[in-house]
Scaffold this active site. Structure first.
Site, mmCIF file in Angstrom:
data_model
loop_
_atom_site.group_PDB
_atom_site.id
_atom_site.type_symbol
_atom_site.label_atom_id
_atom_site.label_comp_id
_atom_site.label_asym_id
_atom_site.label_seq_id
_atom_site.Cartn_x
_atom_site.Cartn_y
_atom_site.Cartn_z
ATOM 1 N N SER A 17 -12.335 36.117 52.628
ATOM 2 C CA SER A 17 -12.398 34.701 52.997
ATOM 3 C C SER A 17 -12.450 34.473 54.507
ATOM 4 O O SER A 17 -11.676 35.061 55.269
ATOM 5 C CB SER A 17 -11.195 33.954 52.423
ATOM 6 O OG SER A 17 -11.220 32.598 52.822
ATOM 7 N N LYS A 68 -11.138 26.859 40.292
ATOM 8 C CA LYS A 68 -11.483 25.452 40.521
ATOM 9 C C LYS A 68 -11.257 24.564 39.301
ATOM 10 O O LYS A 68 -10.840 23.408 39.446
ATOM 11 C CB LYS A 68 -12.933 25.346 40.994
ATOM 12 C CG LYS A 68 -13.157 26.009 42.347
ATOM 13 C CD LYS A 68 -14.601 25.912 42.804
ATOM 14 C CE LYS A 68 -14.789 26.668 44.108
ATOM 15 N NZ LYS A 68 -16.166 26.524 44.633
ATOM 16 N N ASP A 105 -17.288 20.713 47.572
ATOM 17 C CA ASP A 105 -18.378 21.694 47.498
ATOM 18 C C ASP A 105 -19.754 21.044 47.568
ATOM 19 O O ASP A 105 -20.633 21.501 48.305
ATOM 20 C CB ASP A 105 -18.279 22.504 46.204
ATOM 21 C CG ASP A 105 -17.235 23.597 46.271
ATOM 22 O OD1 ASP A 105 -16.918 24.049 47.390
ATOM 23 O OD2 ASP A 105 -16.739 24.004 45.208
ATOM 24 N N GLY A 130 -26.035 30.336 37.050
ATOM 25 C CA GLY A 130 -24.618 30.239 36.730
ATOM 26 C C GLY A 130 -24.223 28.825 36.355
ATOM 27 O O GLY A 130 -24.836 27.855 36.805
ATOM 28 N N GLY A 133 -17.501 26.685 37.543
ATOM 29 C CA GLY A 133 -16.932 25.626 38.360
ATOM 30 C C GLY A 133 -17.717 25.352 39.624
ATOM 31 O O GLY A 133 -17.806 24.200 40.069
ATOM 32 N N ALA A 134 -18.300 26.389 40.226
ATOM 33 C CA ALA A 134 -19.090 26.184 41.442
ATOM 34 C C ALA A 134 -20.299 25.306 41.160
ATOM 35 O O ALA A 134 -20.641 24.417 41.952
ATOM 36 C CB ALA A 134 -19.525 27.532 42.013
ATOM 37 N N TYR A 220 -20.879 34.525 50.328
ATOM 38 C CA TYR A 220 -21.202 35.010 51.674
ATOM 39 C C TYR A 220 -20.466 36.322 51.899
ATOM 40 O O TYR A 220 -19.493 36.633 51.213
ATOM 41 C CB TYR A 220 -20.808 33.985 52.745
ATOM 42 C CG TYR A 220 -19.327 33.721 52.805
ATOM 43 C CD1 TYR A 220 -18.502 34.447 53.662
ATOM 44 C CD2 TYR A 220 -18.725 32.774 51.976
ATOM 45 C CE1 TYR A 220 -17.136 34.225 53.694
ATOM 46 C CE2 TYR A 220 -17.363 32.544 52.000
ATOM 47 C CZ TYR A 220 -16.571 33.272 52.869
ATOM 48 O OH TYR A 220 -15.227 33.058 52.887
#
EC number: 1.1.1.25
Length: 279
Positions: A17, A68, A105, A130, A133-134, A220
């Site tokens: 992170s 999330k 987000d 996908g 939650g993202a 990332y």
């Protein structure tokens, strides 16, 4: 002596992170006195760790993969965009002791795509890989840009189709499996799977990216992710990872917590320079 306010990001895994660095830069830029840490919290310990953090004086939390949707359930109240997404990435402890949930987000991604990378999404064909939650967090803002079509591809087709029912009132959205992508082309492909975290690539047809198309990985890393490299190999006009989105969504969370919006471009430039130096 007054102690700095405490914030953190919970995730599993979390060692990669950049959020502590980002919020340290925001705090220095805006003159805010705070501490922000990254904590590895598995799903089965999420609620107890959140309660302990706030009981111990914590003021706010970010929640990332795979927490999330659990954060959405835990929140006592939620913003409109969090209600729509049914996923929360930002928690705020209110003065009355209740926990407020927000989802930054979608606006973070949109600001990076539109303002930082210069992409116009109106009339385009968008593919999201996908349906977790993202993806929930980014669907409404993307559909608000009025794309021609938005397709969600997922290994479990029923999960993708559930999202099409939930968000179908906002625009033309459909769900499918990866095999159904054969013969189709898209102007923007967004990887919202966790594949990049394990060095993998979602199964994609070789010719799925339209000429002049772009690729964006919500994940990332210090080095280009497999999906970013794939986009570069396909001559994508833009093939970017999610560091810009991370900074933009963090700025929105910082505003919620501290009441001041930091400038994002200097922070993005600093992180990019640090990545180049680290290579």
């Amino acid at each position: 002596m007054t102690q700095p306010d405490r914030y953190a990001v919970f995730g599993h895994p979390i060692e990669h992170s950049q959020s502590p660095r980002i919020h340290a830069l925001f705090a220095a830029q805006t003159g805010q006195d705070l501490i922000y840490t990254a904590e590895d919290v598995p799903p089965d310990r999420f609620e107890s760790c959140v309660r302990a953090f706030f009981d111990g004086g914590g003021r706010g939390l970010n929640c990332t993969i795979p927490l999330k949707e659990m954060a959405w359930l835990l929140a006592d109240s939620r913003s409109g965009r969090a209600k729509r997404a049914r996923a929360v990435n930002t928690l705020l402890l209110r003065a009355d002791g209740s926990i407020f949930g927000d989802n930054t987000d979608g606006i973070g991604l949109l600001r990076d795509l539109r303002d930082n990378l210069g992409l116009n999404l109106a009339g385009t064909k968008i593919l999201i890989l996908g349906a977790g939650g993202a993806t929930r967090g980014i669907l409404a803002p993307l559909l608000a840009e009025r794309p021609d079509r938005l397709v969600i591809a997922n290994r479990t087709v029923a999960t993708a189709e559930t999202l099409t029912v939930e968000f179908g009132d906002l625009g033309p959205v459909e769900g499918c499996g990866f095999a159904a992508l054969a013969g189709r082309r898209f102007d923007l492909i967004i990887n919202a799977t966790a594949a990049s975290l394990s060095g993998e690539l979602p199964p994609l047809p070789a010719d799925i990216l339209a000429p002049g198309g772009s690729c964006y990985d919500l994940a990332y890393a210090a080095e280009p992710t497999p999906f970013v490299r794939w986009g570069q190999e396909k001559q994508a006009v833009v093939s970017a990872d999610g560091i810009g989105m991370l900074v933009e969504q963090a700025a929105e969370a910082f505003l919620l917590w501290r009441g001041v919006r930091p400038q994002t471009r200097p922070v993005i430039e600093t992180l990019e320079a640090e990545r180049r130096t680290a290579k």
